[in-house]
Motif scaffolding. Structure first.
Motif, PDB file in Angstrom:
ATOM      1  N   TYR A   1       0.886  -1.113  -0.033  1.00  0.00           N
ATOM      2  CA  TYR A   1      -0.045  -0.208   0.055  1.00  0.00           C
ATOM      3  C   TYR A   1       0.668   1.224  -0.196  1.00  0.00           C
ATOM      4  O   TYR A   1       0.646   2.331  -0.642  1.00  0.00           O
ATOM      5  CB  TYR A   1      -0.854  -0.133   1.197  1.00  0.00           C
ATOM      6  CG  TYR A   1      -1.854  -1.154   1.176  1.00  0.00           C
ATOM      7  CD1 TYR A   1      -2.642  -1.592   0.014  1.00  0.00           C
ATOM      8  CD2 TYR A   1      -2.250  -1.889   2.290  1.00  0.00           C
ATOM      9  CE1 TYR A   1      -3.465  -2.287  -0.053  1.00  0.00           C
ATOM     10  CE2 TYR A   1      -3.288  -2.965   2.264  1.00  0.00           C
ATOM     11  CZ  TYR A   1      -4.093  -3.148   0.982  1.00  0.00           C
ATOM     12  OH  TYR A   1      -4.828  -4.088   1.003  1.00  0.00           O
ATOM     13  N   LEU A   2       2.101   1.223   0.773  1.00  0.00           N
ATOM     14  CA  LEU A   2       2.687   2.319   0.769  1.00  0.00           C
ATOM     15  C   LEU A   2       3.549   2.579  -0.611  1.00  0.00           C
ATOM     16  O   LEU A   2       3.579   3.817  -0.999  1.00  0.00           O
ATOM     17  CB  LEU A   2       3.931   2.191   1.930  1.00  0.00           C
ATOM     18  CG  LEU A   2       5.119   3.396   1.879  1.00  0.00           C
ATOM     19  CD1 LEU A   2       4.194   4.747   2.503  1.00  0.00           C
ATOM     20  CD2 LEU A   2       5.908   2.888   2.984  1.00  0.00           C
ATOM     21  N   ALA A   3       3.859   1.391  -1.272  1.00  0.00           N
ATOM     22  CA  ALA A   3       4.731   1.577  -2.471  1.00  0.00           C
ATOM     23  C   ALA A   3       3.638   2.114  -3.654  1.00  0.00           C
ATOM     24  O   ALA A   3       3.884   3.168  -4.486  1.00  0.00           O
ATOM     25  CB  ALA A   3       5.246   0.471  -3.034  1.00  0.00           C
ATOM     26  N   VAL A   4       2.191   1.497  -3.744  1.00  0.00           N
ATOM     27  CA  VAL A   4       1.410   2.332  -4.606  1.00  0.00           C
ATOM     28  C   VAL A   4       1.013   3.553  -4.271  1.00  0.00           C
ATOM     29  O   VAL A   4       0.824   4.526  -4.930  1.00  0.00           O
ATOM     30  CB  VAL A   4      -0.061   1.375  -4.539  1.00  0.00           C
ATOM     31  CG1 VAL A   4      -1.058   2.085  -5.363  1.00  0.00           C
ATOM     32  CG2 VAL A   4       0.214   0.113  -5.228  1.00  0.00           C
ATOM     33  N   LEU A   5       1.077   4.095  -2.895  1.00  0.00           N
ATOM     34  CA  LEU A   5       0.694   5.240  -2.563  1.00  0.00           C
ATOM     35  C   LEU A   5       1.948   6.496  -2.861  1.00  0.00           C
ATOM     36  O   LEU A   5       1.793   7.357  -3.681  1.00  0.00           O
ATOM     37  CB  LEU A   5       0.652   5.612  -0.979  1.00  0.00           C
ATOM     38  CG  LEU A   5       0.259   7.060  -0.320  1.00  0.00           C
ATOM     39  CD1 LEU A   5      -0.889   7.514  -0.920  1.00  0.00           C
ATOM     40  CD2 LEU A   5       0.389   7.023   0.998  1.00  0.00           C
ATOM     41  N   VAL A   6       3.095   5.986  -2.843  1.00  0.00           N
ATOM     42  CA  VAL A   6       4.267   6.729  -3.176  1.00  0.00           C
ATOM     43  C   VAL A   6       4.342   6.839  -4.767  1.00  0.00           C
ATOM     44  O   VAL A   6       4.133   8.114  -5.385  1.00  0.00           O
ATOM     45  CB  VAL A   6       5.595   6.068  -2.860  1.00  0.00           C
ATOM     46  CG1 VAL A   6       6.768   6.682  -3.548  1.00  0.00           C
ATOM     47  CG2 VAL A   6       5.697   6.132  -1.415  1.00  0.00           C
TER      48      VAL A   6
END
Length: 107
Positions: free
Chosen positions: A71-76
């Motif tokens: 989720y963090l990678a997609v958010l970035v």
């Protein structure tokens, strides 16, 4: 010419605002195609696809920390794409952005 540039930037930004925003941006871009709008429609679609695929994989594997990293990678990626759109730049997101342009070149 400036109206077309502004329309491209508007389309680029809207493309990152949820799936509904992406659909609206796609329709807007098809009416008055711009390179900037098309670029960001492809980038946003790619980010959404990666997000869905990685969510499914992390759900199957069911490791809490993995899902948070996904989720963090997609958010970035989403933030980087949105910043690029807001600045009127055609800058691909890291790692997969160039592939999105190839895979979705028909859009």
């Amino acid at each position: 010419m400036e109206a077309s540039t502004n329309n491209g930037k508007t389309v680029a930004i809207i493309a990152y605002i949820t799936l509904i925003g992406w659909i609206v941006a796609l329709i807007m871009n098809n009416k008055d195609k711009t390179a900037l709008g098309s670029f960001h429609v492809r980038q946003a679609l790619g980010i959404m696809c990666v997000g869905v695929i990685l969510s499914i994989i992390s759900g199957i594997i069911d490791i809490y920390i993995l899902s948070r990293v996904v989720y963090l990678a997609v958010l970035v990626l989403w933030i980087l794409g949105l910043i690029s759109a807001a600045q009127g730049e055609m800058k691909p997101v890291p790692v997969v952005g160039e592939k999105f342009q190839e895979w979705f070149k028909g859009i």
